[in-house]
Design a protein around this motif. Structure first.
Motif, PDB file in Angstrom:
ATOM      1  N   LEU A   1      -3.874  -3.930   9.529  1.00  0.00           N
ATOM      2  CA  LEU A   1      -2.613  -3.541  10.095  1.00  0.00           C
ATOM      3  C   LEU A   1      -1.434  -3.549   9.054  1.00  0.00           C
ATOM      4  CD1 LEU A   1      -0.605  -3.521  12.483  1.00  0.00           C
ATOM      5  CD2 LEU A   1      -0.157  -5.883  12.368  1.00  0.00           C
ATOM      6  N   LEU A   2      -1.431  -4.174   8.050  1.00  0.00           N
ATOM      7  CA  LEU A   2      -0.554  -4.155   6.976  1.00  0.00           C
ATOM      8  C   LEU A   2      -0.802  -2.782   5.998  1.00  0.00           C
ATOM      9  CD1 LEU A   2      -0.040  -7.700   5.200  1.00  0.00           C
ATOM     10  CD2 LEU A   2       1.932  -6.070   5.993  1.00  0.00           C
ATOM     11  N   ALA A   3      -1.863  -2.472   5.997  1.00  0.00           N
ATOM     12  CA  ALA A   3      -2.325  -1.465   5.239  1.00  0.00           C
ATOM     13  C   ALA A   3      -1.684  -0.066   6.045  1.00  0.00           C
ATOM     14  CB  ALA A   3      -3.858  -1.122   4.954  1.00  0.00           C
ATOM     15  N   VAL A   4      -1.767   0.072   7.305  1.00  0.00           N
ATOM     16  CA  VAL A   4      -1.217   1.189   8.044  1.00  0.00           C
ATOM     17  C   VAL A   4       0.383   1.394   7.954  1.00  0.00           C
ATOM     18  CG1 VAL A   4      -1.139   2.015  10.477  1.00  0.00           C
ATOM     19  CG2 VAL A   4      -3.242   1.236   9.821  1.00  0.00           C
ATOM     20  N   LEU A   5       0.963   0.091   8.094  1.00  0.00           N
ATOM     21  CA  LEU A   5       2.252  -0.004   8.201  1.00  0.00           C
ATOM     22  C   LEU A   5       2.731   0.235   6.441  1.00  0.00           C
ATOM     23  CD1 LEU A   5       3.431  -3.683   9.860  1.00  0.00           C
ATOM     24  CD2 LEU A   5       4.451  -1.455  10.235  1.00  0.00           C
ATOM     25  N   LEU A   6       2.316  -0.262   5.477  1.00  0.00           N
ATOM     26  CA  LEU A   6       2.463   0.093   4.255  1.00  0.00           C
ATOM     27  C   LEU A   6       2.489   1.536   3.999  1.00  0.00           C
ATOM     28  CD1 LEU A   6       1.840  -3.334   2.406  1.00  0.00           C
ATOM     29  CD2 LEU A   6       4.042  -2.707   3.648  1.00  0.00           C
ATOM     30  N   GLY A   7       1.223   1.914   4.313  1.00  0.00           N
ATOM     31  CA  GLY A   7       0.934   3.362   4.292  1.00  0.00           C
ATOM     32  C   GLY A   7       1.857   4.464   4.727  1.00  0.00           C
ATOM     33  N   CYS A   8       2.211   4.082   5.961  1.00  0.00           N
ATOM     34  CA  CYS A   8       3.325   4.873   6.451  1.00  0.00           C
ATOM     35  C   CYS A   8       4.412   5.036   5.890  1.00  0.00           C
ATOM     36  CB  CYS A   8       3.451   4.501   7.849  1.00  0.00           C
ATOM     37  SG  CYS A   8       2.150   4.728   9.296  1.00  0.00           S
ATOM     38  N   MET A   9       4.955   3.838   5.711  1.00  0.00           N
ATOM     39  CA  MET A   9       6.547   3.551   4.663  1.00  0.00           C
ATOM     40  C   MET A   9       6.023   4.349   3.400  1.00  0.00           C
ATOM     41  SD  MET A   9       7.571  -0.383   5.725  1.00  0.00           S
ATOM     42  CE  MET A   9       7.614  -0.846   7.547  1.00  0.00           C
ATOM     43  N   LEU A  10       5.171   4.242   2.660  1.00  0.00           N
ATOM     44  CA  LEU A  10       4.972   4.708   1.270  1.00  0.00           C
ATOM     45  C   LEU A  10       5.055   6.253   1.462  1.00  0.00           C
ATOM     46  CD1 LEU A  10       2.568   2.361  -0.647  1.00  0.00           C
ATOM     47  CD2 LEU A  10       5.096   2.709  -0.991  1.00  0.00           C
ATOM     48  N   PHE A  11       4.129   6.734   2.741  1.00  0.00           N
ATOM     49  CA  PHE A  11       4.436   8.174   2.846  1.00  0.00           C
ATOM     50  C   PHE A  11       5.816   8.851   3.134  1.00  0.00           C
ATOM     51  CE2 PHE A  11       3.455  11.880   5.509  1.00  0.00           C
ATOM     52  CZ  PHE A  11       2.352  12.635   4.798  1.00  0.00           C
ATOM     53  N   VAL A  12       6.445   7.906   3.890  1.00  0.00           N
ATOM     54  CA  VAL A  12       7.675   8.380   4.184  1.00  0.00           C
ATOM     55  C   VAL A  12       8.544   8.586   2.770  1.00  0.00           C
ATOM     56  CG1 VAL A  12       9.857   7.869   5.410  1.00  0.00           C
ATOM     57  CG2 VAL A  12       7.570   7.573   6.535  1.00  0.00           C
ATOM     58  N   ALA A  13       8.572   7.460   1.980  1.00  0.00           N
ATOM     59  CA  ALA A  13       9.235   7.271   0.938  1.00  0.00           C
ATOM     60  C   ALA A  13       8.969   8.303  -0.089  1.00  0.00           C
ATOM     61  CB  ALA A  13       9.022   5.935   0.150  1.00  0.00           C
ATOM     62  N   LEU A  14       7.571   8.537  -0.407  1.00  0.00           N
ATOM     63  CA  LEU A  14       7.098   9.507  -1.335  1.00  0.00           C
ATOM     64  C   LEU A  14       6.823  11.062  -1.117  1.00  0.00           C
ATOM     65  CD1 LEU A  14       4.683   6.845  -3.376  1.00  0.00           C
ATOM     66  CD2 LEU A  14       7.250   7.442  -3.760  1.00  0.00           C
ATOM     67  N   VAL A  15       6.548  11.271   0.293  1.00  0.00           N
ATOM     68  CA  VAL A  15       6.177  12.558   0.687  1.00  0.00           C
ATOM     69  C   VAL A  15       7.310  13.121   1.698  1.00  0.00           C
ATOM     70  CG1 VAL A  15       4.725  14.086   1.879  1.00  0.00           C
ATOM     71  CG2 VAL A  15       3.728  12.071   0.505  1.00  0.00           C
ATOM     72  N   VAL A  16       7.688  12.445   2.692  1.00  0.00           N
ATOM     73  CA  VAL A  16       8.559  12.891   3.688  1.00  0.00           C
ATOM     74  C   VAL A  16       9.995  12.901   3.163  1.00  0.00           C
ATOM     75  CG1 VAL A  16       9.594  12.403   6.102  1.00  0.00           C
ATOM     76  CG2 VAL A  16       7.250  12.014   5.620  1.00  0.00           C
ATOM     77  N   ASN A  17      10.561  11.844   2.616  1.00  0.00           N
ATOM     78  CA  ASN A  17      11.893  12.025   2.245  1.00  0.00           C
ATOM     79  C   ASN A  17      12.156  12.964   1.137  1.00  0.00           C
ATOM     80  OD1 ASN A  17      12.990   9.994   3.939  1.00  0.00           O
ATOM     81  ND2 ASN A  17      12.763   8.400   2.346  1.00  0.00           N
ATOM     82  N   PRO A  18      11.133  13.143   0.122  1.00  0.00           N
ATOM     83  CA  PRO A  18      11.513  14.276  -1.015  1.00  0.00           C
ATOM     84  C   PRO A  18      11.114  15.609  -0.214  1.00  0.00           C
ATOM     85  CG  PRO A  18       9.665  12.623  -1.656  1.00  0.00           C
ATOM     86  CD  PRO A  18      10.098  12.222  -0.115  1.00  0.00           C
ATOM     87  N   LEU A  19      10.243  15.937   0.549  1.00  0.00           N
ATOM     88  CA  LEU A  19      10.336  17.029   1.444  1.00  0.00           C
ATOM     89  C   LEU A  19      11.898  17.520   2.277  1.00  0.00           C
ATOM     90  CD1 LEU A  19       6.722  17.201   3.079  1.00  0.00           C
ATOM     91  CD2 LEU A  19       7.771  18.944   1.282  1.00  0.00           C
ATOM     92  N   ILE A  20      12.365  16.213   2.713  1.00  0.00           N
ATOM     93  CA  ILE A  20      13.376  16.612   3.331  1.00  0.00           C
ATOM     94  C   ILE A  20      14.659  16.980   2.319  1.00  0.00           C
ATOM     95  CG2 ILE A  20      15.646  15.574   4.647  1.00  0.00           C
ATOM     96  CD1 ILE A  20      13.383  13.612   6.066  1.00  0.00           C
ATOM     97  N   VAL A  21      14.668  16.207   1.403  1.00  0.00           N
ATOM     98  CA  VAL A  21      15.455  16.593   0.155  1.00  0.00           C
ATOM     99  C   VAL A  21      15.403  17.840  -0.434  1.00  0.00           C
ATOM    100  CG1 VAL A  21      16.256  15.701  -2.203  1.00  0.00           C
ATOM    101  CG2 VAL A  21      15.790  14.121  -0.508  1.00  0.00           C
TER     102      VAL A  21
END
Length: 405
Positions: A213-233
């Motif tokens: 469960l932690l792996a899915v949670l943290l994986g999502c958050m890291l994906f948002v931080a390192l992939v999604v947010n940079p794409l938005i920027v």
């Protein structure tokens, strides 16, 4: 001694914090009982930031609005759009990942006595009630929605005030900003105490049963931080987003991770915005607003834990309902700061979309509290650092457009 202090001051704050973290970990692993008094450093540091942040926001926003010049754009519309879109996208990503990597959990009962909100309307009602809160009460209780509302109202009311009055407000703002800088200089000691307390009190044993469960949670958050947010920027600025993203994660995310409070991290974000050379009229409003409504990490938490309950109970979910969960998680995340217990207590509301009974939903909340030592820290780091990222992205977009005119 003077040479030692001088050399210490020559080291960057981030390196000082890393040294503090290392010392805190070392003490926790070697002499936890003897070093117990250093916990006080962390408590005092967070307490000082929480105490000064509401007053700082109040006077900064009043001063920014009162002295705002006609025709000077603050980019607030662009920033709010980024906040809303980023939070929704985080919840949507979490839904997709939860279906790709379904997780079942052993339900816990430690949250049975807590009372979640009854629906989205109650969350929004709490948010609106915070807007009309007594200004003194808002400052005392760090109700940033109320603080912003009163500061904006007073700022507009003072737009036609005498220059001496505006100067007085500006002087107050500068004085409080100086106090904040003094407090932030103590960050290495504060982080040392917080790291020590986190390791000695919480430990990691209770997390082992929830590794997937932690792996899915943290994986999502890291994906948002390192992939999604940079794409938005990148979409907004048309320039390499990673220098900004990594700077925000390093200088805002680290402190937010250990303080586990977006509100307490407001002064840190203000200082970072100043360091980045951003418009004070903009970030003095956007940063405290972001600490209240820009909650990508919370949207991830609500979506992942809700769908963990769905998979545990073997409930079939159609695509429209899954998409609706993304919207509900984004709306709930934006209102999380107005609800006791933060994002975790909004999980029963999301679970109601799938007909999950409240008593089972509260058991999922109990699981959230068990893994909260890691989940909440990473969630806060994502939430808080993104405030700076989107504020800067909006300003860089403005500069890009003006440069083409």
């Amino acid at each position: 001694m003077k040479n030692l202090v001088r050399k210490w001051n020559e080291i960057s704050l981030v390196k000082q914090i890393i040294i503090g973290m290392a010392i805190g970990i070392l003490l926790a692993l070697t002499i936890p009982e003897a070093a117990q008094p250093i916990v006080l450093f962390g408590t005092l540091f967070v307490g000082a930031l929480k105490a000064v942040a509401p007053v700082l926001v109040f006077f900064l926003v009043i001063g920014a609005i009162a002295q705002h010049k006609s025709g000077h754009k603050t980019n607030m519309k662009s920033i709010i759009v980024l906040y809303i879109f980023g939070t929704f996208l985080a919840g949507f990503i979490a839904v997709i990942v939860s279906f790709l990597f379904p997780v079942t959990i052993t339900l816990a009962t430690s949250a049975q006595e807590l009372k979640p909100p009854g629906g989205v309307s109650e969350v929004l009602q709490n948010l609106l009630l915070n807007v009309v809160d007594n200004p003194v009460s808002a400052l005392i209780n760090a109700n940033y929605i109320g603080i912003l509302a009163w500061a904006l109202a007073l700022g507009f009311a003072l737009k036609n005030a005498k220059d001496t009055t505006k100067s007085l407000i500006s002087n107050f703002s500068d004085a409080i900003s100086t106090v904040v800088k003094w407090v932030i200089k103590l960050a290495p000691l504060g982080i040392m105490g917080l790291v020590f307390e986190s390791i000695t009190v919480n430990g990691l044993e209770s997390l082992l049963g929830y590794g997937k469960l932690l792996a899915v949670l943290l994986g999502c958050m890291l994906f948002v931080a390192l992939v999604v947010n940079p794409l938005i920027v990148y979409t907004v600025t048309r320039k390499n987003p990673y220098p900004l993203v990594l700077t925000a994660l390093k200088e805002s995310g680290i402190t937010a991770f250990f303080m586990r409070s977006s509100a307490a991290n407001i002064p840190v974000n203000m200082r970072l915005c100043e360091k980045l050379g951003l418009d004070k009229d903009t970030y003095s409003v956007s940063i405290p607003l972001g600490a209240t409504i820009n909650m990508a990490g919370a949207a991830v938490t609500i979506s992942v834990l809700t769908l963990a309950a769905v998979h545990t109970l073997d409930i079939n979910v159609d695509l429209p309902t899954a998409f609706l969960l993304s919207i509900v998680s984004a709306v709930c995340a934006a209102g999380a700061s107005g609800v006791a217990g933060g994002s975790l207590l909004l999980i029963p509301l999301a679970c109601s979309l799938f007909g999950i009974p409240n008593d089972i939903a509260m058991q999922v909340v109990g699981v959230g509290f068990i893994i909260g030592v890691v989940q909440d820290s990473v969630e806060t780091a994502i939430n808080s650092s993104t405030d700076v990222i989107f504020t800067a992205a909006a300003e860089y977009r403005k500069q890009r457009l003006e440069g083409t005119m």
